[in-house]
Design a protein around this motif. Structure first.
Motif, PDB file in Angstrom:
ATOM      1  N   ALA A 133      55.675  42.118  37.410  1.00 49.33           N
ATOM      2  CA  ALA A 133      55.248  42.962  38.599  1.00 49.33           C
ATOM      3  C   ALA A 133      55.044  41.862  39.522  1.00 49.33           C
ATOM      4  CB  ALA A 133      54.360  44.020  38.145  1.00 49.33           C
ATOM      5  N   ARG A 134      55.231  42.620  40.720  1.00 53.35           N
ATOM      6  CA  ARG A 134      54.748  41.873  41.970  1.00 53.35           C
ATOM      7  C   ARG A 134      53.386  42.416  42.171  1.00 53.35           C
ATOM      8  NH1 ARG A 134      59.804  42.392  45.882  1.00 53.35           N
ATOM      9  NH2 ARG A 134      60.192  44.215  44.402  1.00 53.35           N
ATOM     10  N   VAL A 135      52.386  41.947  42.535  1.00 54.00           N
ATOM     11  CA  VAL A 135      51.036  42.907  42.451  1.00 54.00           C
ATOM     12  C   VAL A 135      50.489  42.821  43.840  1.00 54.00           C
ATOM     13  CG1 VAL A 135      50.719  42.706  39.853  1.00 54.00           C
ATOM     14  CG2 VAL A 135      49.754  40.972  41.480  1.00 54.00           C
ATOM     15  N   LEU A 136      49.754  43.609  44.146  1.00 53.49           N
ATOM     16  CA  LEU A 136      48.798  43.823  45.464  1.00 53.49           C
ATOM     17  C   LEU A 136      47.392  43.943  44.726  1.00 53.49           C
ATOM     18  CD1 LEU A 136      48.509  43.312  48.632  1.00 53.49           C
ATOM     19  CD2 LEU A 136      48.635  45.852  48.531  1.00 53.49           C
ATOM     20  N   LEU A 137      46.388  43.244  45.054  1.00 49.88           N
ATOM     21  CA  LEU A 137      45.092  43.440  44.576  1.00 49.88           C
ATOM     22  C   LEU A 137      44.241  43.975  45.645  1.00 49.88           C
ATOM     23  CD1 LEU A 137      44.850  39.781  42.937  1.00 49.88           C
ATOM     24  CD2 LEU A 137      46.064  41.984  42.066  1.00 49.88           C
ATOM     25  N   ALA A 138      43.534  45.058  45.224  1.00 49.12           N
ATOM     26  CA  ALA A 138      42.611  45.705  46.199  1.00 49.12           C
ATOM     27  C   ALA A 138      41.194  45.656  45.552  1.00 49.12           C
ATOM     28  CB  ALA A 138      43.260  47.072  46.505  1.00 49.12           C
ATOM     29  N   ALA A 139      40.188  45.280  46.396  1.00 47.36           N
ATOM     30  CA  ALA A 139      38.844  45.594  46.238  1.00 47.36           C
ATOM     31  C   ALA A 139      38.124  45.378  47.336  1.00 47.36           C
ATOM     32  CB  ALA A 139      38.446  44.758  45.056  1.00 47.36           C
ATOM     33  N   ARG A 140      36.723  45.435  47.434  1.00 50.29           N
ATOM     34  CA  ARG A 140      35.912  45.195  48.695  1.00 50.29           C
ATOM     35  C   ARG A 140      35.488  43.995  48.932  1.00 50.29           C
ATOM     36  NH1 ARG A 140      30.664  49.129  47.663  1.00 50.29           N
ATOM     37  NH2 ARG A 140      30.908  48.246  45.598  1.00 50.29           N
ATOM     38  N   THR A 141      35.579  43.044  47.956  1.00 53.46           N
ATOM     39  CA  THR A 141      35.032  41.603  48.040  1.00 53.46           C
ATOM     40  C   THR A 141      36.207  40.633  47.974  1.00 53.46           C
ATOM     41  OG1 THR A 141      32.931  42.243  46.645  1.00 53.46           O
ATOM     42  CG2 THR A 141      33.497  39.868  47.008  1.00 53.46           C
ATOM     43  N   GLU A 142      36.483  40.212  49.188  1.00 48.58           N
ATOM     44  CA  GLU A 142      37.568  39.237  49.327  1.00 48.58           C
ATOM     45  C   GLU A 142      37.572  38.071  48.620  1.00 48.58           C
ATOM     46  OE1 GLU A 142      40.818  38.205  52.883  1.00 48.58           O
ATOM     47  OE2 GLU A 142      38.376  38.329  53.508  1.00 48.58           O
ATOM     48  N   GLU A 143      36.443  37.511  48.520  1.00 47.06           N
ATOM     49  CA  GLU A 143      36.152  36.032  47.894  1.00 47.06           C
ATOM     50  C   GLU A 143      36.435  36.411  46.246  1.00 47.06           C
ATOM     51  OE1 GLU A 143      32.744  32.834  46.481  1.00 47.06           O
ATOM     52  OE2 GLU A 143      32.450  34.339  47.673  1.00 47.06           O
ATOM     53  N   GLN A 144      36.460  37.405  45.673  1.00 50.32           N
ATOM     54  CA  GLN A 144      36.860  37.792  44.352  1.00 50.32           C
ATOM     55  C   GLN A 144      38.344  37.944  44.207  1.00 50.32           C
ATOM     56  OE1 GLN A 144      34.547  41.130  43.091  1.00 50.32           O
ATOM     57  NE2 GLN A 144      32.614  40.135  42.727  1.00 50.32           N
ATOM     58  N   LEU A 145      38.925  38.516  45.268  1.00 53.86           N
ATOM     59  CA  LEU A 145      40.175  38.866  45.366  1.00 53.86           C
ATOM     60  C   LEU A 145      41.142  37.654  45.472  1.00 53.86           C
ATOM     61  CD1 LEU A 145      40.357  42.084  47.600  1.00 53.86           C
ATOM     62  CD2 LEU A 145      40.989  41.978  45.285  1.00 53.86           C
ATOM     63  N   GLN A 146      40.551  36.866  46.136  1.00 57.99           N
ATOM     64  CA  GLN A 146      41.466  35.553  46.501  1.00 57.99           C
ATOM     65  C   GLN A 146      41.428  34.629  45.217  1.00 57.99           C
ATOM     66  OE1 GLN A 146      38.932  34.087  49.867  1.00 57.99           O
ATOM     67  NE2 GLN A 146      40.358  34.721  51.313  1.00 57.99           N
ATOM     68  N   ARG A 147      40.246  34.660  44.312  1.00 58.97           N
ATOM     69  CA  ARG A 147      40.182  33.965  43.098  1.00 58.97           C
ATOM     70  C   ARG A 147      41.226  34.378  42.272  1.00 58.97           C
ATOM     71  NH1 ARG A 147      34.405  33.568  43.828  1.00 58.97           N
ATOM     72  NH2 ARG A 147      34.218  35.616  42.143  1.00 58.97           N
ATOM     73  N   VAL A 148      41.331  35.738  42.041  1.00 54.91           N
ATOM     74  CA  VAL A 148      42.312  36.469  41.253  1.00 54.91           C
ATOM     75  C   VAL A 148      43.770  36.184  41.599  1.00 54.91           C
ATOM     76  CG1 VAL A 148      43.027  38.412  40.171  1.00 54.91           C
ATOM     77  CG2 VAL A 148      40.658  38.104  40.590  1.00 54.91           C
ATOM     78  N   ARG A 149      43.968  36.250  43.001  1.00 55.50           N
ATOM     79  CA  ARG A 149      45.026  36.201  43.643  1.00 55.50           C
ATOM     80  C   ARG A 149      45.876  34.561  43.159  1.00 55.50           C
ATOM     81  NH1 ARG A 149      44.853  35.017  49.555  1.00 55.50           N
ATOM     82  NH2 ARG A 149      44.319  32.884  48.418  1.00 55.50           N
ATOM     83  N   ASP A 150      44.767  33.637  43.427  1.00 54.19           N
ATOM     84  CA  ASP A 150      45.119  32.254  43.258  1.00 54.19           C
ATOM     85  C   ASP A 150      45.435  32.102  41.744  1.00 54.19           C
ATOM     86  OD1 ASP A 150      44.736  32.061  46.019  1.00 54.19           O
ATOM     87  OD2 ASP A 150      42.892  30.786  45.785  1.00 54.19           O
ATOM     88  N   ALA A 151      44.773  32.680  40.926  1.00 54.39           N
ATOM     89  CA  ALA A 151      45.114  32.750  39.367  1.00 54.39           C
ATOM     90  C   ALA A 151      46.422  33.085  39.087  1.00 54.39           C
ATOM     91  CB  ALA A 151      43.842  32.943  38.619  1.00 54.39           C
ATOM     92  N   VAL A 152      46.830  34.241  39.557  1.00 56.05           N
ATOM     93  CA  VAL A 152      48.133  34.682  39.354  1.00 56.05           C
ATOM     94  C   VAL A 152      48.968  33.777  40.035  1.00 56.05           C
ATOM     95  CG1 VAL A 152      49.527  36.763  39.943  1.00 56.05           C
ATOM     96  CG2 VAL A 152      47.322  37.305  39.295  1.00 56.05           C
ATOM     97  N   ARG A 153      49.002  33.487  41.169  1.00 58.52           N
ATOM     98  CA  ARG A 153      50.024  32.470  41.604  1.00 58.52           C
ATOM     99  C   ARG A 153      50.112  31.186  40.920  1.00 58.52           C
ATOM    100  NH1 ARG A 153      48.826  33.161  47.945  1.00 58.52           N
ATOM    101  NH2 ARG A 153      49.638  35.369  48.494  1.00 58.52           N
ATOM    102  N   ALA A 154      49.131  30.772  40.440  1.00 57.37           N
ATOM    103  CA  ALA A 154      48.876  29.229  39.706  1.00 57.37           C
ATOM    104  C   ALA A 154      49.790  29.508  38.260  1.00 57.37           C
ATOM    105  CB  ALA A 154      47.566  28.928  39.474  1.00 57.37           C
ATOM    106  N   ASP A 155      49.760  30.709  37.775  1.00 56.47           N
ATOM    107  CA  ASP A 155      50.377  31.024  36.445  1.00 56.47           C
ATOM    108  C   ASP A 155      51.844  31.375  36.844  1.00 56.47           C
ATOM    109  OD1 ASP A 155      48.300  30.632  35.013  1.00 56.47           O
ATOM    110  OD2 ASP A 155      48.019  32.653  34.894  1.00 56.47           O
TER     111      ASP A 155
END
Length: 262
Positions: free
Chosen positions: A41-63
């Protein structure tokens, strides 16, 4: 399969799908982000805390996955609709959504919960999924045409929940919304289900255990498998429900609880 997309054995569960995940900054939502991307899937991550989202986004991209993020407050209608619109803007469509975002409550009897805490739990855990499903159905209709939604409930919604009464009540309401949405949108080819996790090693559970030491051990003692779930085990169930392999499943609240309520 009748009126569905065939899935060949060995094919990734979510190949070609665009997925929105709320509560994606940590816990089950973060595990789902990584898993859904691995499953195509191509995923869009949503939550209130941008710092957490960025970490998860970067981990997905790294994989090697495709991911982006949007800050979203589930209690705010414009914010929720904006997140859904962002998925369509980025990827051109919406196929599936995992409405996982939630908030907890201070553990204790219902008469000891403040009105402000009650209102906050209801706004995020009940109004949030309602807002999200409405926006997601509209996006699926105008883009993919067919799709699937999964809401995160809880085994705490299925029986009395004296330790977390407001939380349990909102999750039981989510079960009802799930069933109603399944009946309403099934004729359009939009399936709606829920997962009901048992004891799962999320930040929310660990905070409860810190406040009430021994909570995790007590819950594990009530679980036939004798342990808590890893967040990815819940995400695996959600991925299956969102995939075409569950094409005849809708209106279900799937317990993923190690047998706790067996």
């Amino acid at each position: 399969m009748n009126d569905t997309t065939s899935v060949l054995p060995g094919t990734r569960l979510l190949d070609g799908k665009v997925a929105l995940i709320t509560g994606a900054g940590r816990g089950i939502g973060a595990a789902a982000a990584r898993l859904f991307a691995r499953e195509g899937a191509r995923v869009l991550l949503a939550a209130r805390t941008e710092e957490q989202l960025q970490r998860v986004r970067d981990a997905v991209r790294a994989d090697g996955g495709t991911a982006d993020h949007v800050v979203c407050d589930l209690a705010d209608a414009d914010s929720v609709r904006g997140a859904v619109d962002r998925a369509v803007e980025l990827y051109g469509r919406l196929d599936v959504a995992f409405n996982n975002g939630a908030t907890g409550q201070p553990p204790g009897p219902m008469d000891q919960l403040s009105e402000a805490d009650f209102d906050r739990v209801c706004a995020v855990n009940l109004k949030g999924p309602w807002l999200a499903m409405n926006a997601e159905v509209a996006a699926i209709r105008r883009t993919a045409g067919r799709g699937a939604l999964v809401n995160t409930s809880s085994v705490g919604s299925l029986l009395a929940n004296p330790a977390l009464p407001a939380y349990g009540a909102t999750k039981r309401a989510v079960n009802s919304l799930t069933a109603s949405a399944a009946a309403t949108y099934g004729p359009e080819g939009i399936r709606v289900n829920a997962v009901a996790p048992g004891t799962t090693l999320t930040e929310m559970l660990r905070a409860w255990d810190d406040e009430s030491p021994g909570t995790i051990d007590r819950l594990n003692a009530q679980t036939p498998l004798g342990r808590a779930a890893d967040p990815e085990e819940i995400a695996q169930a959600a991925a299956w429900l969102l995939s075409d392999r569950s094409s005849y499943v809708t209106g279900t609240v799937l317990r993923v609880d190690g047998g706790m309520w067996a």
